[in-house]
Motif scaffolding. Sequence first.
Motif, PDB file in Angstrom:
ATOM      1  N   ALA A   1       0.829  -1.212   0.000  1.00  0.00           N
ATOM      2  CA  ALA A   1       0.000   0.000   0.000  1.00  0.00           C
ATOM      3  C   ALA A   1       0.859   1.257   0.000  1.00  0.00           C
ATOM      4  O   ALA A   1       0.570   2.227  -0.717  1.00  0.00           O
ATOM      5  CB  ALA A   1      -0.933  -0.007   1.206  1.00  0.00           C
ATOM      6  N   THR A   2       1.923   1.260   0.789  1.00  0.00           N
ATOM      7  CA  THR A   2       2.795   2.437   0.860  1.00  0.00           C
ATOM      8  C   THR A   2       3.439   2.720  -0.488  1.00  0.00           C
ATOM      9  O   THR A   2       3.445   3.858  -0.967  1.00  0.00           O
ATOM     10  CB  THR A   2       3.880   2.223   1.929  1.00  0.00           C
ATOM     11  N   LYS A   3       3.960   1.690  -1.111  1.00  0.00           N
ATOM     12  CA  LYS A   3       4.618   1.877  -2.416  1.00  0.00           C
ATOM     13  C   LYS A   3       3.607   2.264  -3.482  1.00  0.00           C
ATOM     14  O   LYS A   3       3.891   3.114  -4.340  1.00  0.00           O
ATOM     15  CB  LYS A   3       5.353   0.595  -2.812  1.00  0.00           C
ATOM     16  N   TYR A   4       2.441   1.633  -3.433  1.00  0.00           N
ATOM     17  CA  TYR A   4       1.415   1.943  -4.434  1.00  0.00           C
ATOM     18  C   TYR A   4       0.948   3.392  -4.298  1.00  0.00           C
ATOM     19  O   TYR A   4       0.792   4.098  -5.298  1.00  0.00           O
ATOM     20  CB  TYR A   4       0.233   0.994  -4.262  1.00  0.00           C
ATOM     21  N   ARG A   5       0.715   3.848  -3.068  1.00  0.00           N
ATOM     22  CA  ARG A   5       0.258   5.225  -2.859  1.00  0.00           C
ATOM     23  C   ARG A   5       1.293   6.233  -3.338  1.00  0.00           C
ATOM     24  O   ARG A   5       0.938   7.311  -3.836  1.00  0.00           O
ATOM     25  CB  ARG A   5      -0.046   5.455  -1.379  1.00  0.00           C
ATOM     26  N   GLN A   6       2.559   5.876  -3.196  1.00  0.00           N
ATOM     27  CA  GLN A   6       3.608   6.795  -3.639  1.00  0.00           C
ATOM     28  C   GLN A   6       3.634   6.961  -5.152  1.00  0.00           C
ATOM     29  O   GLN A   6       4.143   7.960  -5.650  1.00  0.00           O
ATOM     30  CB  GLN A   6       4.970   6.289  -3.147  1.00  0.00           C
ATOM     31  N   THR A   7       3.109   5.979  -5.874  1.00  0.00           N
ATOM     32  CA  THR A   7       3.089   6.090  -7.337  1.00  0.00           C
ATOM     33  C   THR A   7       1.924   6.933  -7.834  1.00  0.00           C
ATOM     34  O   THR A   7       1.872   7.261  -9.013  1.00  0.00           O
ATOM     35  CB  THR A   7       2.985   4.701  -7.988  1.00  0.00           C
ATOM     36  N   MET A   8       0.985   7.269  -6.944  1.00  0.00           N
ATOM     37  CA  MET A   8      -0.178   8.054  -7.358  1.00  0.00           C
ATOM     38  C   MET A   8       0.212   9.507  -7.556  1.00  0.00           C
ATOM     39  O   MET A   8       0.961  10.082  -6.767  1.00  0.00           O
ATOM     40  CB  MET A   8      -1.278   7.984  -6.304  1.00  0.00           C
TER      41      MET A   8
ATOM     42  N   LYS B   1       9.470   6.215 -10.497  1.00  0.00           N
ATOM     43  CA  LYS B   1       9.320   6.453  -9.060  1.00  0.00           C
ATOM     44  C   LYS B   1       9.262   7.950  -8.744  1.00  0.00           C
ATOM     45  O   LYS B   1       8.562   8.372  -7.828  1.00  0.00           O
ATOM     46  CB  LYS B   1      10.480   5.807  -8.299  1.00  0.00           C
ATOM     47  N   ASN B   2      10.003   8.743  -9.493  1.00  0.00           N
ATOM     48  CA  ASN B   2      10.030  10.183  -9.232  1.00  0.00           C
ATOM     49  C   ASN B   2       8.962  10.947  -9.998  1.00  0.00           C
ATOM     50  O   ASN B   2       8.646  12.079  -9.636  1.00  0.00           O
ATOM     51  CB  ASN B   2      11.411  10.759  -9.587  1.00  0.00           C
ATOM     52  N   PHE B   3       8.418  10.341 -11.033  1.00  0.00           N
ATOM     53  CA  PHE B   3       7.401  11.016 -11.841  1.00  0.00           C
ATOM     54  C   PHE B   3       6.201  10.089 -11.988  1.00  0.00           C
ATOM     55  O   PHE B   3       5.953   9.521 -13.051  1.00  0.00           O
ATOM     56  CB  PHE B   3       7.971  11.415 -13.208  1.00  0.00           C
ATOM     57  N   ASN B   4       5.506   9.938 -10.878  1.00  0.00           N
ATOM     58  CA  ASN B   4       4.384   9.004 -10.823  1.00  0.00           C
ATOM     59  C   ASN B   4       3.324   9.371 -11.853  1.00  0.00           C
ATOM     60  O   ASN B   4       2.780  10.472 -11.835  1.00  0.00           O
ATOM     61  CB  ASN B   4       3.752   9.037  -9.427  1.00  0.00           C
ATOM     62  N   GLY B   5       3.033   8.430 -12.739  1.00  0.00           N
ATOM     63  CA  GLY B   5       2.005   8.673 -13.736  1.00  0.00           C
ATOM     64  C   GLY B   5       2.426   9.605 -14.850  1.00  0.00           C
ATOM     65  O   GLY B   5       1.666   9.852 -15.780  1.00  0.00           O
ATOM     66  N   ARG B   6       3.683  10.120 -14.791  1.00  0.00           N
ATOM     67  CA  ARG B   6       4.165  11.038 -15.829  1.00  0.00           C
ATOM     68  C   ARG B   6       5.448  10.555 -16.484  1.00  0.00           C
ATOM     69  O   ARG B   6       5.800  11.031 -17.559  1.00  0.00           O
ATOM     70  CB  ARG B   6       4.403  12.429 -15.238  1.00  0.00           C
TER      71      ARG B   6
END
Length: 1408
Positions: free
Chosen positions: A627-634, A1378-1383
């Motif tokens: 959950a922590t890793k997934y939320r960070q990708t949002m 990791k640094n540009f989640n979704g971008r």
Amino acid sequence: MSSAAKRLEHVKDALSAPKTIGTLKLGELTYAVPEARDSTRLPHTTDLLETDDKFNLTNLHFLLQKYRLGQDVFLLGQPGPYARRLAMTFCRLINSEYEYIALHRDVGETELKQGREIRRGGNLVYVDSPAVRAVKHGRILIIEGIEKAERGIMPVINNLLENREMNLDDGTHILHPARHTLLRESPEYDSLSSSKTFISAHPDFRVIAIGAPVPPYKGYPLDPPFRSRFQARFVDTLGSLLSLCRSIENQYSIPSNSASSSLTQKLRDIILAVQYANDSRNPLENTGGSSLPPFPQTALRKLHLLASQFPASSSLPPEQLARLMLAIHPALIHVAFQGWASLTRQIEDVGLGQLGSPSSAGLEDGTGFLGYKAVRIERISELRARVTFECLASSNTVVHEVAAGPKEFRPFPLEAEEGLLFSNRFMGLLTCFLQLHALGSDISYVPPVLPSTASSSTSLLVRIFAQILGYELETVHLYKELGGREIVMRRKIEEGGATTWEPSPLIQGAWEGRLVHLAGLDVIGPTAGSIARLVQDRELDLWEGRRIAAKATPEELASEDITVAHPSFRIISSASKSLPLKDWLFDEHANMFFTIPSQPMEEDEESSLLLGTGCPPATVKILLNFATKYRQTMSSDTVQKNRKLGTRSLIRIARRLAQFPWDDDLYPIFSRAVLLDFLPPAERTNVVTIMEESGIKQRIILYNPPPVIRSDGIIFFPEASDPYDRTKSVHIPLFDPSQDREGAASHIPHMEHFYDNSLQSGLMRDMAVDLELLKEHLVLLGNQGVGKNKIIDRLCQLLGRPREYVQLHRDTTVNQLMFQTSLEASQIRYIDSPLLRAIIYGRVIIVDEADKAPEHVVAVLRSLGGHGEMSLPDGRRVRPKKERENDITVHPNFRMILLANRPGYPFLGNHFLQVLGDNFSCHSVSNPDLESERRLLAQLAPELDEDTLRRLVGAFHDLRTGYDEGKLSYPYSLRELINLVRHMRTYTSDTLDATLRNVFDFDVYKPETIDVLSDILEHHGLKVQNVGLDAVRDPAEKKVMEVKFEPTGSTELDEPKKGIDDPENKPHTGGNTFSGGTGGRDTAGQGGRGGFMRLSKGHPINQVSQKLKDDVPEEVKKRAREMAQAELARKLQELSMSTGDAKGYGRLLSAVQSHIASLHDLLENLAAKEEERVWVKRQTDGELDDSRLTDGLTGEATVYKRRAMEKPELGRPQIKPKRIRFLFDVSGSMYRFQYDGRLQRSLETAVMLMETFSKLSRKDKYVWDMYGHSGDSPEIALVEADKPPDNPGDRWRVAEKMNMLSQYAFSGDYTVEAIEKAVTAVSKFDGDDWFVITITDANFARYDITAEDLRHVMDRDLKVKTALICIGEGAETSWIPKNFNGRGFRVNNTGDIPTVLRNILSTMMGER
């Protein structure tokens, strides 16, 4: 009128003139202060401005000047209460009565002129609006929120402002005093007054309008005719800030040598400096979005109030300081990083130390604002309590007496309770609530700025806060359709048909001293401003002259026209979290409420909750790790479409694992929770990677036998066929029919045929567990035709569950979802909807097509699913337990199941999942696996050859794979395959070619799709002669009958030729003279024979017989082919293309044909969706609006609704073009390493974009260009926005240019500089969306490009959405996603570039 009568009228006028009670002197001005005719209409506010303040005196002096001249005034300034309080202070100063109107989007002519009411006996009466009362009785009319009024509304009073004239609906004509005097003295007066009523506008009538300047603030600009009727006064920003603070400084003083005084003075200097900088800043300085927004008008007042009541220590920790800044200026929550850094520097410069992060509030020690902690609460009277606070840093103790409710207090400090965890974070937030309550403030609990976090405990905080102070909690669930008037009051029809008004729950709560929780205040947008005066001043105008005042005498209260809010009344507002903070967290909200920035749970607290479910610790650790890793990708770009995975979802998963410890395969559980199957490929890959990093791996897929019903009344799901013998059977109790005999007899679905398969059996088991054992509500998503409805009906049939059904659509309203309205004998009757029946009787409600309804309609189900609460427009409430007489209690058997198509392209439904939050358990329905699908078809058609079925199943499986890979634009489903098999079973003589046309005829004009279909069918050994148009025109198919056309005259063939163009374009049939004819010979046309090219001129086609077409000599065919090739060469010459060029471009084009088709559909549908019409209410014609039936009874004209384009929200521009720039890497490495296909794929992607945009029907919707970047330059024009390539030749030259640029480019990289220049250029365009999408193969390590370098340029202007596609060496950079989640996207397989780019466009442009 006789002269004696006229003299009598003059005497009456003289006698009716008010007496003078004194003389006001203001500077050089003097004014005879009159006695008030109606003291109840004088200002009663307790927050008048200080009249010894020079700033206030200057503004009051101006108002008196204009009042003496008989002129109306417009007060402009920063949003906030100052201008209104200035107007009230002026009214009090000159002892003038006043009327008040708060403008919002729903204000219409009725609110500005006259309303209608039906009294007992059926008599229609007209009720004057505040504006009419003001002009009749000589009062000052205060109109606030001018920037919120639509342009067509304010002209209603233009004549009143200009000439003091107005025609009223009751036949009264208001005239200017001078004109009325002349009319009354004229001979015609008696004859005119016999049929019409003329009254004089009172000479003391004045208007004070209040509004914010647009721009820089959000709203509608002033209409020039309206503006010209006012005298303007800009209220200085700094002066209003200081004045509002001074008004409380004497009452709440801070010792000058105290730590609080030092803190307050330093922060005060920063606030004033920011205000001054904003007022004087050059507009060009603000283009980057990095500056600090101005502080709200009440910021200094709040700071002083808090610091005076809770003395601060000498220094504050960084987190405490950050929390304080966010409380007085909540817009800082979503400010750009550069803005927060600027504030940090200023705070450090004045010696206050470091400023913490805006996303970390530092509540670990359980303290609230300024380091205080609530330690004790005691009741001291029926409606008062004593709260003791202690400062942990200084050991100070502060005691405050606060308002309380009549109910029994919950013990405090809080005692442990099963299922509840009162952590330090929770206690710190609760202390914040108590501190602001002690200040007498209303509270806004603002959600986190991060798009996906753990729970912020919103509902629990509000509930516990109410319990520890004995409050009766009134939760009002807001929805978008609520108008400003409905928030305050609602229509009611009494017995006999008389109409009246009744208070809304908010006003009832104000009168009875309740704690009112306004849940979802963000969804109503600027309409929330209609209650700003109630929140800030505890005053509000109601219906027919009634109002709530801040104070009143016993005599005034006895009149019932004036009431006061109960001293215990408080408001807490919260947000739905479905809208970005920047879309609603404006100055107005900040001025209304004292803000508490929320703090999500830390991992330890979330872990404790999950362990409390009985879930094993090792599993909880895995859950939280993922959950922590997934939320960070949002990111803000993806959060509107992706599941957030909040704490409630994790608790649901943990409860399931605790109850079924053997069912511990987390891969399918998390796949359901985040809807993995429906994520774009790049994002799906990222999630799978996170699973693998968290130790979650995909296991083998198990076979699930069909369910059975045992004799003991238990539905029994046999254990899955697990080779490791870990699975167990699941037992689900059947529904007891005695609990709902009517439903059991008539509402249980009946299915004669349901073909069981492994996938759907497993799905039904999982849904049955959620529904019956875990008591969850469900969302079921899937492509079309996968059997969502059948699966649900089958499950309800097996369980014996009665179900209701409602289907949503684009026109569904909130009212229709709750009940149906009818008018019987002048009485409004409400008929409960299927949803309410399901709630009452405990049935399952199937809400079908949930993604097709407007988001705000589906949003009303959020609170119902999460808390069993819902507010009905007719005043009733849905509650888990009955609290009041008219409450509807939620039956314990009630369940909701929402059905919808998968999110995203090509369905383009609304993003309803985000407005639902985590309150529903999500399940995805896909097509069955190969073996399950084969078995299902074998059950359906056992007589068909098994080999044929196997080949069909394999073909359809590959078709779906083609859709997932972007080769096909349609997701072929089980439904099409079943229908195809049924046809084959019934019509055995039909060929496979003919049968397949049932499915594939939709695609006859999509040659790229037909090519893929043909390859797949051939691959699976399905012998099909023709597909697409060839199958349509196959003579073997024309076996029923043949319609032949035999031309008259000669049918002899001559030389192929174009023919003569007919200037009149008449239809020509047969013959060989004219071009564009049909059924002829030799010439260019259609339906004939012997010609060298097809040519249509729009006439019906007469097709010659196949015999004639076949009877063409070989020499004629050869000549026709030669002429066709010559014509093609001529066309290529016109395009400046050689045959080689055409072949080269053809290769590029053919590689992306399917992508072009799907991207074209996407962009066309997005453009159409922007122009989609909605129901516009308060119209004078159209369809009758059920929600305004009562107004219709009174004769109100605007009781209709009609379909129209939705007006943009305040601050949002009208729909303008979308500005897009595509950046392509044309550096030397693209050519050097082209063996991996990177250059070829880039060229193909460029062709895909050029071809797609050239085919759009609405080219004006998109302004796009293409630029390159290499080691030579960061800005190389490939396609300019005003010169798009119009033909294949131009597009081929662009591809050739890209190839040559990379061939001759020097080494080096300008990726960062290219993005910076692109963002700057795009942001200058006047559009409504801005995009920059970059493709690069840069070796970031080699060129020392860091994540911070890229973030700096990609976030240069926050309105510009940016995306980065890394290929080649760039794809090897692991920190990109990791640094540009979704971008940021790493594309190792260059063949995926077109697919990734298409998905990026789909995500970016579909966010609205």
